[in-house]
Enzyme design. Structure first.
Site, PDB file in Angstrom:
ATOM      1  N   LYS A 169       6.739  36.220 -37.311  1.00 19.02           N
ATOM      2  CA  LYS A 169       7.942  35.625 -37.881  1.00 19.02           C
ATOM      3  C   LYS A 169       7.861  35.627 -39.404  1.00 19.02           C
ATOM      4  O   LYS A 169       6.798  35.389 -39.988  1.00 19.02           O
ATOM      5  CB  LYS A 169       8.119  34.198 -37.377  1.00 19.02           C
ATOM      6  CG  LYS A 169       8.372  34.107 -35.878  1.00 19.02           C
ATOM      7  CD  LYS A 169       9.710  34.723 -35.508  1.00 19.02           C
ATOM      8  CE  LYS A 169       9.954  34.668 -34.008  1.00 19.02           C
ATOM      9  NZ  LYS A 169      11.276  35.159 -33.637  1.00 19.02           N
ATOM     10  N   ASP A 198      10.054  39.657 -37.679  1.00 14.58           N
ATOM     11  CA  ASP A 198      11.306  39.126 -37.136  1.00 14.58           C
ATOM     12  C   ASP A 198      11.775  37.998 -38.042  1.00 14.58           C
ATOM     13  O   ASP A 198      11.081  36.986 -38.198  1.00 14.58           O
ATOM     14  CB  ASP A 198      11.065  38.612 -35.720  1.00 14.58           C
ATOM     15  CG  ASP A 198      12.325  38.093 -35.052  1.00 14.58           C
ATOM     16  OD1 ASP A 198      13.399  38.116 -35.692  1.00 14.58           O
ATOM     17  OD2 ASP A 198      12.240  37.655 -33.890  1.00 14.58           O
ATOM     18  N   GLU A 224      13.175  43.088 -37.599  1.00 17.34           N
ATOM     19  CA  GLU A 224      14.055  42.552 -36.559  1.00 17.34           C
ATOM     20  C   GLU A 224      14.969  41.461 -37.115  1.00 17.34           C
ATOM     21  O   GLU A 224      14.519  40.568 -37.829  1.00 17.34           O
ATOM     22  CB  GLU A 224      13.216  41.998 -35.414  1.00 17.34           C
ATOM     23  CG  GLU A 224      14.017  41.480 -34.231  1.00 17.34           C
ATOM     24  CD  GLU A 224      13.140  41.197 -33.028  1.00 17.34           C
ATOM     25  OE1 GLU A 224      13.449  40.242 -32.295  1.00 17.34           O
ATOM     26  OE2 GLU A 224      12.144  41.925 -32.823  1.00 17.34           O
ATOM     27  N   GLU A 250      19.478  40.701 -29.722  1.00 16.37           N
ATOM     28  CA  GLU A 250      19.143  39.686 -28.723  1.00 16.37           C
ATOM     29  C   GLU A 250      20.265  38.664 -28.582  1.00 16.37           C
ATOM     30  O   GLU A 250      20.345  37.956 -27.581  1.00 16.37           O
ATOM     31  CB  GLU A 250      17.839  38.975 -29.087  1.00 16.37           C
ATOM     32  CG  GLU A 250      17.928  38.082 -30.302  1.00 16.37           C
ATOM     33  CD  GLU A 250      16.582  37.503 -30.700  1.00 16.37           C
ATOM     34  OE1 GLU A 250      16.428  36.278 -30.576  1.00 16.37           O
ATOM     35  OE2 GLU A 250      15.702  38.264 -31.128  1.00 16.37           O
ATOM     36  N   ASP A 273      18.646  41.162 -24.054  1.00 12.09           N
ATOM     37  CA  ASP A 273      17.819  40.301 -23.211  1.00 12.09           C
ATOM     38  C   ASP A 273      18.422  40.309 -21.821  1.00 12.09           C
ATOM     39  O   ASP A 273      19.594  39.969 -21.647  1.00 12.09           O
ATOM     40  CB  ASP A 273      17.776  38.884 -23.787  1.00 12.09           C
ATOM     41  CG  ASP A 273      16.747  38.007 -23.101  1.00 12.09           C
ATOM     42  OD1 ASP A 273      16.752  37.937 -21.849  1.00 12.09           O
ATOM     43  OD2 ASP A 273      15.946  37.374 -23.808  1.00 12.09           O
ATOM     44  N   HIS A 300      14.579  42.408 -25.551  1.00 16.27           N
ATOM     45  CA  HIS A 300      14.077  41.109 -25.982  1.00 16.27           C
ATOM     46  C   HIS A 300      13.648  40.335 -24.741  1.00 16.27           C
ATOM     47  O   HIS A 300      14.238  40.490 -23.669  1.00 16.27           O
ATOM     48  CB  HIS A 300      15.193  40.354 -26.716  1.00 16.27           C
ATOM     49  CG  HIS A 300      14.872  38.944 -27.073  1.00 16.27           C
ATOM     50  ND1 HIS A 300      15.258  37.856 -26.310  1.00 16.27           N
ATOM     51  CD2 HIS A 300      14.210  38.433 -28.139  1.00 16.27           C
ATOM     52  CE1 HIS A 300      14.855  36.744 -26.889  1.00 16.27           C
ATOM     53  NE2 HIS A 300      14.219  37.062 -28.004  1.00 16.27           N
ATOM     54  N   GLU A 333       7.958  42.966 -24.848  1.00 21.44           N
ATOM     55  CA  GLU A 333       7.725  41.774 -25.664  1.00 21.44           C
ATOM     56  C   GLU A 333       7.070  40.689 -24.815  1.00 21.44           C
ATOM     57  O   GLU A 333       7.706  40.086 -23.953  1.00 21.44           O
ATOM     58  CB  GLU A 333       9.043  41.250 -26.247  1.00 21.44           C
ATOM     59  CG  GLU A 333       8.836  40.023 -27.118  1.00 21.44           C
ATOM     60  CD  GLU A 333      10.070  39.597 -27.892  1.00 21.44           C
ATOM     61  OE1 GLU A 333       9.906  38.842 -28.866  1.00 21.44           O
ATOM     62  OE2 GLU A 333      11.181  40.017 -27.528  1.00 21.44           O
TER      63      GLU A 333
END
Length: 379
Positions: A169, A198, A224, A250, A273, A300, A333
């Protein structure tokens, strides 16, 4: 016929020992989900999962969707999908309504697989691979006084645990601090570990481009959600400005939601997702749309073992993008934050072996649910 007799929503929630946050600023103190159980008249049980706020998904299912599918044949899964979508789209064709439909769709495919004695991936075209290379999602913000140190320590845990790819992150409100954190992680894990970042859509277009150019120097594989998902023109700008891949999606839903993204090549990688974008029935269409436009599809995943298993079946059935002598198949993931529903809800957990995860081979989703876990954490 596998006639649907009963639809049950299990809303579950569990506290976690180490709360964490991301660029969104939300402090995650619990993990939870809306688990969908569908039973047919012959006693076959199918399991699904809905992404997002659990009580909202349950409300959609119990008040809008369940009454429409009782008495129908579970094998009419796409007929059911279209019926539910047309029931709800006047009030919004995205978001939680589609997430609720996703849980139903996954459960119906689980029933179909169990009835046929085949894993879901066999029913949606077969498996291009029986194992999937996994990447660890983690490195959230926990100890605000040790943001760099904790990121390095966690990344090394994943490396030593067998992961060959890690997603971290960023979005701390300081691009310099973000860059320092990524630099420290890259130095610690070395050049052989694939690294992605991300941002959870926290940057402006100029800030994303500036930071992205610095991240490219650290061999970051993809950026991302650099900017807000509503800004499709901005995604086109960022994607065209950077050499590394830009990923997102996502927060998008259905083939119609992804249509402009892929046709305009606003992203290099789309990330539907399966528990949000419409389940197996719709995500197959989204993936076909992406393939037709030369855009990668790397799903995702965030949720319980049900979502994990469904994602593995979906990835197994995706062709190499593009096919080649030494293919680069879609990554899986494997989110690593504390989650009892990922680790304990199935009687046999899905685990990492030598950097990869095996695609389930038993009928349906290929997992058996421990009802005591549902009872323990029931809301």
């Amino acid at each position: 016929m596998s006639v649907i007799k009963k639809v049950t929503c299990h809303v579950v929630s569990a506290p976690i020992a180490r709360p964490f946050t991301s660029s969104r600023g939300w402090l995650y103190k619990t993990r939870g989900s809306c688990i969908v159980e569908i039973e047919t008249q012959d006693g076959t049980i199918g399991w699904g999962e809905c992404y997002g706020p659990s009580q909202v998904a349950r409300s959609f299912i119990e008040t809008q969707f369940a009454p429409r599918i009782i008495g129908r044949d579970a094998f009419d899964v796409e007929v059911i999908w279209e019926d539910l979508y047309n029931r709800i789209k006047d009030y919004g064709a995205k978001g939680m309504a589609i997430a609720a439909m996703s849980g139903i769709d996954i459960a119906l495919w689980d029933i179909i697989g169990k009835t046929c004695g085949k894993p879901v991936h066999k029913l949606i075209g077969g498996a291009f691979r029986d194992t999937v290379t996994a990447y660890a999602t983690g490195l959230y913000f926990i100890d605000m006084d040790r943001l760099v140190e904790e990121a390095v320590e966690e990344a090394l845990e994943y490396k030593h645990g067998g992961f060959s790819a890690i997603k971290m992150k960023i979005g701390l409100g300081s691009p310099k601090l973000d860059l320092a954190r990524v630099e420290a992680v890259r130095k610690a894990i070395g050049d052989d570990i694939r690294l992605m970042v991300d941002a959870n859509h926290c940057f402006t277009v100029p800030a994303a481009i500036r930071l992205g150019r610095e991240l490219e120097k650290l061999d970051v594989e993809w950026f991302e959600e650099p900017i807000s998902p509503e800004d499709l023109d901005g995604y086109v700008q960022v994607t065209q400005a950077l050499d590394m891949a830009v990923a997102g999606g996502e927060n998008e839903y259905t083939r119609w939601g992804f249509r402009d993204i892929v046709s305009r090549k606003a992203m290099d990688i789309i990330q539907p997702d399966i528990c949000a974008a419409g389940g197996f029935s719709e995500c197959r269409k989204i993936a076909a749309l992406a393939t037709a436009h030369g855009v990668e599809c790397v799903p995702h995943a965030w949720g319980s073992v049900i979502g994990v298993a469904a994602t593995l079946h979906f990835i197994a059935a995706l062709p190499d993008q593009p096919p080649s002598f030494r293919p680069m198949p879609p990554l899986f993931e494997f989110e690593q934050c504390e989650n009892p529903f990922r680790d304990h809800l199935a009687t046999e957990p899905i685990v990492l072996h030598n950097g990869s995860v095996s695609v389930p081979t038993k009928p349906g989703l290929g997992i058996d649910i421990d009802r005591s876990v549902l009872a323990k954490y029931a809301v």
